[in-house]
Design a protein around this motif. Structure first.
Motif, PDB file in Angstrom:
ATOM      1  N   GLN A  62       0.526  -1.277   0.042  1.00 33.73           N
ATOM      2  CA  GLN A  62      -0.122  -0.303   0.190  1.00 33.73           C
ATOM      3  C   GLN A  62       1.136   1.496  -0.371  1.00 33.73           C
ATOM      4  O   GLN A  62       0.630   2.229  -1.210  1.00 33.73           O
ATOM      5  N   VAL A  63       1.933   1.627   0.872  1.00 29.24           N
ATOM      6  CA  VAL A  63       2.454   2.540   0.824  1.00 29.24           C
ATOM      7  C   VAL A  63       3.568   2.709  -0.676  1.00 29.24           C
ATOM      8  O   VAL A  63       3.341   4.272  -1.077  1.00 29.24           O
ATOM      9  N   GLY A  64       3.980   1.616  -0.956  1.00 31.02           N
ATOM     10  CA  GLY A  64       4.638   1.657  -2.327  1.00 31.02           C
ATOM     11  C   GLY A  64       3.752   1.863  -3.913  1.00 31.02           C
ATOM     12  O   GLY A  64       3.843   2.771  -4.728  1.00 31.02           O
ATOM     13  N   SER A  65       2.381   1.534  -3.255  1.00 27.06           N
ATOM     14  CA  SER A  65       1.152   2.209  -4.760  1.00 27.06           C
ATOM     15  C   SER A  65       1.051   3.169  -4.624  1.00 27.06           C
ATOM     16  O   SER A  65       0.713   4.143  -5.269  1.00 27.06           O
TER      17      SER A  65
ATOM     18  N   PHE B 176       2.582   4.537 -21.409  1.00 30.57           N
ATOM     19  CA  PHE B 176       3.687   3.811 -19.929  1.00 30.57           C
ATOM     20  C   PHE B 176       3.151   4.149 -18.820  1.00 30.57           C
ATOM     21  O   PHE B 176       2.898   3.308 -18.064  1.00 30.57           O
ATOM     22  N   LEU B 177       2.980   5.076 -18.588  1.00 33.12           N
ATOM     23  CA  LEU B 177       1.830   5.632 -17.198  1.00 33.12           C
ATOM     24  C   LEU B 177       0.677   4.774 -16.833  1.00 33.12           C
ATOM     25  O   LEU B 177       0.658   4.271 -16.314  1.00 33.12           O
ATOM     26  N   ALA B 178      -0.135   4.542 -17.868  1.00 29.11           N
ATOM     27  CA  ALA B 178      -1.311   4.451 -18.300  1.00 29.11           C
ATOM     28  C   ALA B 178      -1.316   3.193 -17.687  1.00 29.11           C
ATOM     29  O   ALA B 178      -1.969   1.829 -16.618  1.00 29.11           O
TER      30      ALA B 178
ATOM     31  N   VAL C 175       0.816  -2.420 -11.490  1.00 26.39           N
ATOM     32  CA  VAL C 175       0.830  -1.592  -9.384  1.00 26.39           C
ATOM     33  C   VAL C 175      -0.694  -1.616  -8.561  1.00 26.39           C
ATOM     34  O   VAL C 175      -0.450  -2.213  -7.951  1.00 26.39           O
ATOM     35  N   THR C 176      -1.521  -1.593  -9.892  1.00 27.57           N
ATOM     36  CA  THR C 176      -3.019  -1.563  -9.297  1.00 27.57           C
ATOM     37  C   THR C 176      -3.672  -3.108  -9.058  1.00 27.57           C
ATOM     38  O   THR C 176      -3.551  -3.817  -8.344  1.00 27.57           O
TER      39      THR C 176
END
Length: 114
Positions: free
Chosen positions: A60-63, A105-107, A113-114
Motif C-alpha cells: 500500500q505504501v509503495g502504491s 507507459f504511465l497508464a 501496480v493496481t
C-alpha cells in the motif's frame, strides 16, 4: 529554454518540470524498494495470497508512492512538449511522441501496480 510559439523568452517553469521528472524517478525507485520482491510467476495461488496478506502495508505504501509520481511524470512530459514546441517539425513531432508514449507507459504501469 523558450516558451511555445517561437518566441525566445525563457520559460520560468521549465526547471520545475525537470525537477518534477527527477522527483518522479526518485519516487519510482523508492516504491520499488518499499514494495520489495514479489513471488515468482510459478508461485501457487496460496503463496501469492500469503505474500499479499503478509506485505499488505508495504504494498500500500509503495502504491501510494506510485500514485504520487504520476502527476509529476505528466508535468515532466508536458515540459518536454512545451520546450520542443518552438523547434522544427521533427522536434515538435519528437516531443509529441515522447508525451504520448509517456502517457501510455504511465497508464500501463499504473494498471500493473493496481
Amino acid at each position: 529554454m523558450t516558451t511555445g510559439g517561437g518566441d525566445s523568452t525563457p520559460d520560468p517553469w521549465a526547471p520545475y518540470g525537470a525537477a518534477a521528472g527527477a522527483a518522479a524517478i526518485i519516487l519510482f525507485a523508492a516504491s520499488g524498494v518499499v514494495i520489495g520482491e514479489r513471488p515468482g510467476f510459478d508461485a501457487s495461488g496460496a503463496e501469492v495470497a500469503a505474500h499479499l496478506d503478509a506485505e499488505r502495508t508495504r504494498i500500500q505504501v509503495g502504491s501510494a508512492l506510485v500514485a504520487l509520481l504520476a502527476p509529476l511524470f505528466v508535468w515532466f512530459l508536458a515540459t518536454v512538449v512545451s520546450l520542443t514546441r518552438s523547434g522544427g517539425t521533427a522536434t515538435r513531432r519528437a516531443g509529441t511522441l515522447a508525451f504520448g508514449c509517456g502517457l501510455v507507459f504511465l497508464a500501463l504501469f499504473l494498471a500493473d501496480v493496481t
